[in-house]
Design a protein around this motif. Structure first.
Motif: not given
Length: 89
Positions: A2-29
Motif C-alpha cells: 500500500l501507498a500512504v500520504q500524510t493528511v493535509t488540511p485540504s485533504m482533511a476538509a475533503e475527507l470530512g475529518l476534524e483534524r489533519a492527522e493520520g495517513l490516507v491510503i492512496t493506492s493498494i496493490k
C-alpha cells in the motif's frame, strides 16, 4: 502493498475529518496483504498497534517495530465510522 500520504488540511476538509492527522491510503496493490485485510483507497490510518499515527515517520516506526510474520492492528477511519483491521507483516 500500500501507498500512504500524510493528511493535509485540504485533504482533511475533503475527507470530512476534524483534524489533519493520520495517513490516507492512496493506492493498494491487488492481492497484497493490505488488500486481503480489507484496507481501501481513501481510508485514513489513525493508529497502528494502538499508537497514534500522525505522519509517515510514525507509520514507518510502527511497521519497523513489528516482527515479520506478526500482525499489525490498524485503526482506520472510513466515511462516518472507524474500524480495526489486522494486517500480517
Amino acid at each position: 502493498g500500500l501507498a500512504v500520504q500524510t493528511v493535509t488540511p485540504s485533504m482533511a476538509a475533503e475527507l470530512g475529518l476534524e483534524r489533519a492527522e493520520g495517513l490516507v491510503i492512496t493506492s493498494i496493490k491487488p492481492g497484497s496483504a493490505a488488500d486481503e485485510a480489507g484496507l481501501q483507497r481513501g481510508d485514513v490510518i489513525a493508529e497502528i498497534n494502538r499508537q497514534p499515527v500522525r505522519n509517515r515517520s510514525d507509520y514507518d516506526r510502527a511497521v519497523e517495530k513489528t516482527e515479520k510474520g506478526k500482525s499489525l492492528l490498524f485503526l482506520v477511519r472510513r466515511g462516518e465510522g472507524s474500524l480495526f483491521l489486522a494486517l500480517k507483516r
